[in-house]
Scaffold this active site. Structure first.
Site, PDB file in Angstrom:
ATOM      1  N   PHE A 163     -10.959  27.726  74.656  1.00  0.00           N
ATOM      2  CA  PHE A 163     -11.633  27.442  73.395  1.00  0.00           C
ATOM      3  C   PHE A 163     -13.128  27.269  73.641  1.00  0.00           C
ATOM      4  CE2 PHE A 163     -12.865  24.954  69.662  1.00  0.00           C
ATOM      5  CZ  PHE A 163     -12.318  25.747  68.673  1.00  0.00           C
ATOM      6  N   ASP A 206      -6.902  20.273  78.638  1.00  0.00           N
ATOM      7  CA  ASP A 206      -7.126  20.103  77.206  1.00  0.00           C
ATOM      8  C   ASP A 206      -5.771  20.278  76.524  1.00  0.00           C
ATOM      9  OD1 ASP A 206      -7.684  20.385  74.482  1.00  0.00           O
ATOM     10  OD2 ASP A 206      -9.537  21.491  74.815  1.00  0.00           O
ATOM     11  N   TYR A 253      -6.254  16.033  65.123  1.00  0.00           N
ATOM     12  CA  TYR A 253      -6.062  16.546  63.765  1.00  0.00           C
ATOM     13  C   TYR A 253      -5.169  17.775  63.674  1.00  0.00           C
ATOM     14  CZ  TYR A 253     -10.170  19.416  65.083  1.00  0.00           C
ATOM     15  OH  TYR A 253     -11.053  20.243  65.723  1.00  0.00           O
ATOM     16  N   LYS A 254      -4.644  18.238  64.794  1.00  0.00           N
ATOM     17  CA  LYS A 254      -3.720  19.374  64.736  1.00  0.00           C
ATOM     18  C   LYS A 254      -2.287  18.853  64.648  1.00  0.00           C
ATOM     19  CE  LYS A 254      -6.771  22.695  67.070  1.00  0.00           C
ATOM     20  NZ  LYS A 254      -7.981  21.877  67.273  1.00  0.00           N
ATOM     21  N   ARG A 303      -2.604  34.161  63.062  1.00  0.00           N
ATOM     22  CA  ARG A 303      -1.934  33.062  63.765  1.00  0.00           C
ATOM     23  C   ARG A 303      -1.024  32.297  62.805  1.00  0.00           C
ATOM     24  NH1 ARG A 303      -5.569  29.024  67.044  1.00  0.00           N
ATOM     25  NH2 ARG A 303      -6.094  28.444  64.906  1.00  0.00           N
TER      26      ARG A 303
END
Length: 432
Positions: free
Chosen positions: A135, A205, A230-231, A391
């Site tokens: 990322f 991560d 927040y995922k 996705r």
């Protein structure tokens, strides 16, 4: 894929939902009517308990308790309390995880500490290695720290990691366990073992794995980890992140963001900094009571699965959902040039499926969203090796088997009709 999965009708999927022992966990969420949400890998759904909890913090703890709530409502301990709950999901012990700051800030802290530890043991190690498709924020933070420390950041393909470690000049290996684009998952224990054998420290991560797949930081003997709130943790947009440091390292070295709440005695108000013992030294500024409360509600939705098998049960359902999706795409969309960018092997697949879309990927996703199926889009480089991606995240707490069937039905309709070519679906917004 088996013929059984290929031939699942919607009624068959409804029967799977009726037999699902995790199905009632969906009731923990406020899901909008008419929305088939397959984007929990970017932003989790709102837990039903969150609004009332945040309102209580605002109206009562802040509104009535005022500054007394730092003690009376326990605001000052929220980073540790919520951190301990997250620790139960990622194989960490009590007192080892801190909920604080953002993923980027926490990465800056642990990468700085890892560099200091690695260079302290062997000053000749001047390389940070990461995956080329990691990322971007991780890569940007690493670029910044490499420049500050006179080091080099090298980017390799996932299959090149082991070979690159053999040069024994790598100080830190920084990887995201589940790749945000493809959903490919590293074997954390095996990679960490290889890194340690080469004298390299590891940073993981967990943004796309915490709350999505079983994680065992302690068992893997990882060195450092950070992740997103927040995922899959359902903490809300911009929720606090989290940080973990192996107890063997946590009191060694230092992290550079030496804010007052990382001090050993913050209310002594010393002019000199003395780091707190343990993970608290990785805290920097004052925690937000509102966002911490929301994150705690989100984490609690996952902990509700513990009596039912916890993360392993959620993982089994996640894989069943993604297997069904892949099988249905292959059966019902074989006449369209979509490709599977996510691994076939379930052992190295996260909780998402990414489809390569050679033409109009952004518009296709916008047309799906207009039909109530919310996934997301990630741009490729325009080549067959890296096409645009559609996705789809499969969050077993609230995703149903009928949702999978309906999503594929909508994708068939969008592609067969060609409606994605309409101008309204080709106007790119600021957030894609």
């Amino acid at each position: 894929m088996t013929d059984h999965l290929n031939q699942q009708s919607r009624s068959d999927c409804a029967a799977l939902d009726a037999a699902d022992p995790l199905a009632h966990l969906r009731e923990q969420f406020d899901l909008p009517e008419g929305v088939n949400y397959l984007d929990g890998n970017s932003l989790g759904v709102l837990p039903a308990a969150t609004a009332a909890r945040v309102q209580a913090v605002v109206k009562h703890e802040w509104g009535t308790g005022l500054i007394r709530s730092w003690n009376d409502a326990g605001w000052i301990n929220l980073p540790q309390r919520v951190g301990d709950k997250i620790g139960r999901l990622i194989g960490a012990g009590p007192g080892e995880v801190l909920a604080a700051d953002s993923t980027s800030l926490n990465l800056y802290k642990v990468l700085s500490a890892a560099i200091d530890l690695a260079r302290g043991q062997d000053p000749s190690r001047k390389v940070i290695v990461s995956e080329r498709s990691n990322f971007p924020t991780d890569l940007y933070i690493a670029q910044s720290l490499a420049q500050q420390h006179g080091m080099t950041l090298e980017l390799v393909q996932a299959h090149e990691v082991d070979a690159r470690l053999q040069a024994r000049d790598v100080a830190v290996l920084m990887l995201t366990q589940v790749n945000y684009r493809s959903g490919r998952m590293f074997d954390m224990a095996a990679v960490t073992e290889a890194a340690h054998a080469a004298g390299t420290l590891t940073i993981w991560d967990l943004a796309h794995s915490a709350g999505a797949v079983p994680v065992d930081l302690t068992g893997a003997k990882a060195d450092f980890a950070i992740g997103c709130g927040y995922k899959y943790l359902n903490g809300g947009p911009g929720a606090p992140a989290f940080v973990w440091v192996n107890p063997a390292h946590v009191n060694r070295g230092s992290q550079p963001l030496s804010g007052w709440l990382g001090h050993a005695a913050p209310f002594r108000f010393d002019t000199g900094y003395t780091p707190a013992a343990g993970i608290t030294r990785y805290q920097c500024g004052t925690p937000s009571a509102m966002t911490m409360a929301a994150l705690e509600c989100g984490v609690d939705t996952l902990l509700a699965a513990e009596p039912l098998g916890g993360m392993r049960a959620l993982r089994a359902k996640s894989l069943a959902l993604s297997e069904l999706f892949i099988a249905q795409v292959r059966e019902r969309l074989a006449h369209h040039p979509l490709s599977l960018a996510t691994p076939e092997d379930t052992a190295v697949r996260g909780s998402q499926v990414s489809l390569g879309c050679p033409e109009g990927g952004y518009a296709v996703m916008q047309a799906l969203i207009a039909r109530g199926v919310i996934g997301d889009f990630r741009a490729g480089d325009g080549t067959a090796a890296e096409p645009d991606l559609l996705r789809f995240g499969f969050t077993p707490l609230y995703t149903r088997f009928v949702d999978v069937h309906d999503a594929v039905t909508a994708l068939v309709q969008v592609l067969d009709s060609g409606e994605w070519r309409e101008a309204r679906f080709n106007q790119k917004a600021a957030v894609t």
